[in-house]
Motif scaffolding. Structure first.
Motif, short mmCIF file in Angstrom:
data_model
loop_
_atom_site.label_atom_id
_atom_site.label_comp_id
_atom_site.label_asym_id
_atom_site.label_seq_id
_atom_site.Cartn_x
_atom_site.Cartn_y
_atom_site.Cartn_z
N VAL A 37 0.85 -1.19 0.00
CA VAL A 37 0.00 0.00 0.00
C VAL A 37 0.88 1.24 0.00
O VAL A 37 1.55 1.55 0.98
N LYS A 39 0.03 4.49 -0.91
CA LYS A 39 -0.58 5.83 -0.82
C LYS A 39 0.32 6.75 0.00
O LYS A 39 0.90 6.31 0.99
N SER A 60 -4.93 4.82 -2.69
CA SER A 60 -6.23 5.27 -2.20
C SER A 60 -6.64 6.63 -2.71
O SER A 60 -7.81 6.99 -2.65
N ILE A 82 -7.80 1.09 -3.69
CA ILE A 82 -8.37 0.60 -2.42
C ILE A 82 -9.09 1.69 -1.64
O ILE A 82 -9.55 1.45 -0.53
N MET A 163 -13.38 -7.49 0.25
CA MET A 163 -12.38 -6.70 0.97
C MET A 163 -13.01 -6.24 2.28
O MET A 163 -14.20 -5.89 2.30
N LEU A 165 -12.08 -3.96 6.05
CA LEU A 165 -11.21 -3.02 6.74
C LEU A 165 -11.77 -2.85 8.15
O LEU A 165 -12.41 -1.84 8.46
N MET A 203 -3.91 -5.83 7.50
CA MET A 203 -3.02 -4.70 7.29
C MET A 203 -1.80 -4.91 8.21
O MET A 203 -1.64 -5.99 8.78
N SER A 204 -0.99 -3.88 8.36
CA SER A 204 0.25 -4.07 9.13
C SER A 204 -0.01 -4.65 10.53
O SER A 204 0.71 -5.53 10.98
N ARG A 219 -2.92 -6.27 2.70
CA ARG A 219 -2.63 -4.91 2.21
C ARG A 219 -1.75 -4.21 3.24
O ARG A 219 -2.22 -3.82 4.30
N ILE A 220 -0.48 -4.05 2.92
CA ILE A 220 0.49 -3.57 3.91
C ILE A 220 1.16 -2.28 3.45
O ILE A 220 1.79 -2.24 2.38
N GLY A 221 1.05 -1.24 4.27
CA GLY A 221 1.72 0.02 3.97
C GLY A 221 2.84 0.29 4.96
O GLY A 221 4.03 0.25 4.64
N THR A 222 2.45 0.57 6.21
CA THR A 222 3.38 1.00 7.25
C THR A 222 4.57 0.06 7.41
O THR A 222 5.71 0.52 7.53
N ARG A 228 3.22 6.60 7.98
CA ARG A 228 2.84 7.69 7.07
C ARG A 228 2.96 9.01 7.82
O ARG A 228 2.35 9.15 8.88
N PRO A 234 -6.61 5.00 7.25
CA PRO A 234 -6.97 4.09 6.16
C PRO A 234 -8.20 4.63 5.47
O PRO A 234 -9.17 4.98 6.13
N SER A 235 -8.09 4.76 4.17
CA SER A 235 -9.27 5.03 3.38
C SER A 235 -9.90 6.41 3.66
O SER A 235 -11.05 6.64 3.37
C1 LIG Z 1 -3.82 2.57 4.24
C2 LIG Z 1 -4.53 1.29 4.00
C3 LIG Z 1 -3.92 0.04 4.25
C4 LIG Z 1 -2.51 -0.10 4.82
O1 LIG Z 1 -2.48 0.15 6.18
P1 LIG Z 1 -1.12 -0.02 7.03
O2 LIG Z 1 -1.61 0.02 8.43
O3 LIG Z 1 -0.25 1.13 6.69
O4 LIG Z 1 -0.51 -1.32 6.69
C5 LIG Z 1 -4.63 -1.10 3.95
N1 LIG Z 1 -5.87 -1.04 3.43
C6 LIG Z 1 -6.51 0.12 3.19
C7 LIG Z 1 -7.87 0.10 2.62
C8 LIG Z 1 -5.86 1.32 3.47
O5 LIG Z 1 -6.51 2.48 3.23
#
Ligand SMILES: *Cc1c(COP(=O)(O)O)cnc(C)c1O
Length: 236
Positions: A37, A39, A60, A82, A163, A165, A203-204, A219-222, A228, A234-235
């Motif tokens: 992820v 964004k 996103s 996403i 999906m 969240l 997620m993370s 779905r992994i960002g952090t 961030r 998220p979203s």
């Molecule tokens: C930002 C986001 C993520 C990633 O979240 P992290 O906690 O950074 O891993 C996953 N899914 C969605 C829908 C998001 O908006």
């Protein structure tokens, strides 16, 4: 350490976490795909992840996403949208992305279907709103079968799965309980004849619980790119 080495190391650690979680769940790690992820991250960070072997990216925010997709168009990536999907964004999303995870209304799905021109169908996950979801997005479970039916009938869309969240939750068993609900809905759609292969959840902070409950895409960002800086939710 260079940014490239840092991102490569985080991706490596994540792969190990996925393997460990899969093993605990008695699953094959090959069944679980990693969506990076990206964004709010600069194109350079994505470039580093690509160099380290990552090919799937989740975005996103449409405008920044289009800039990155354009900047990296010479590379082979799979782009997943996403974030919240409003009517005024559907034309660009239908053109630039391969996947959309956040479909919760027939009207939006219909627009994406009508605006998709590629020969390849647009892959769709329906976003479900289970137990006190962090955002207001997502369809109510009771309305899911009708939405799935409608999307499955759209010729330029390919219904792939669900999906979710869930609200941030520190307790592992509570995380699992939320994901188990999503899996229940997934199984229900299967029994109604939908051929689904994607359960986009985790997620993370709750990836391990999601894998225990059957996630096929996390779905992994952090945990790849770091915190961030702008505290985007998220979203949001
Ligand atoms: C930002 C986001 C993520 C990633 O979240 P992290 O906690 O950074 O891993 C996953 N899914 C969605 C829908 C998001 O908006």
């Amino acid at each position: 350490m260079t940014r490239l080495a840092q991102i490569a190391q985080q991706l490596d650690k994540l792969q190990q976490r996925i393997e460990a979680a899969a093993s605990t769940a008695g699953r094959n790690a090959d069944e679980i795909q990693l969506l990076a992820v990206s964004k709010t991250r600069p194109a350079e960070d994505l470039q580093a992840a690509i160099t380290a072997g990552q090919t799937r990216f989740g975005e996103s925010y449409l405008q920044e996403a289009l800039e990155k997709i354009n900047a990296l168009s010479h590379l082979r990536c799979e782009w997943h949208f996403i974030g919240p999907c409003q009517s005024n964004k559907t034309a660009a999303i239908a053109t630039a992305f391969g996947w959309v995870h956040s479909i919760d209304r027939i009207k939006i799905a219909q627009r994406l279907n009508d605006q998709r021109t590629s020969n390849q169908r647009l892959n769709i996950c329906l976003q479900v709103n289970i137990s006190k979801e962090a955002s207001k997005s997502g369809i109510e479970p009771s309305e899911l079968p009708a939405l799935a039916e409608a999307v499955a009938a759209m010729p330029r869309l390919h219904l792939r799965g669900l999906m979710a969240l869930p609200a941030a939750e520190a307790d592992f068993d509570k995380q699992r309980a939320a994901f188990a609900q999503v899996r229940g809905l997934f199984n229900d759609l299967h029994s109604r004849g939908h051929q689904l292969d994607t359960l986009s959840m985790g997620m993370s902070h709750d990836m391990e619980a999601a894998i225990m409950e059957g996630a096929t895409l996390v779905r992994i960002g952090t945990d790849i790119f770091g915190q961030r800086p702008d505290k985007h939710k998220p979203s949001a």
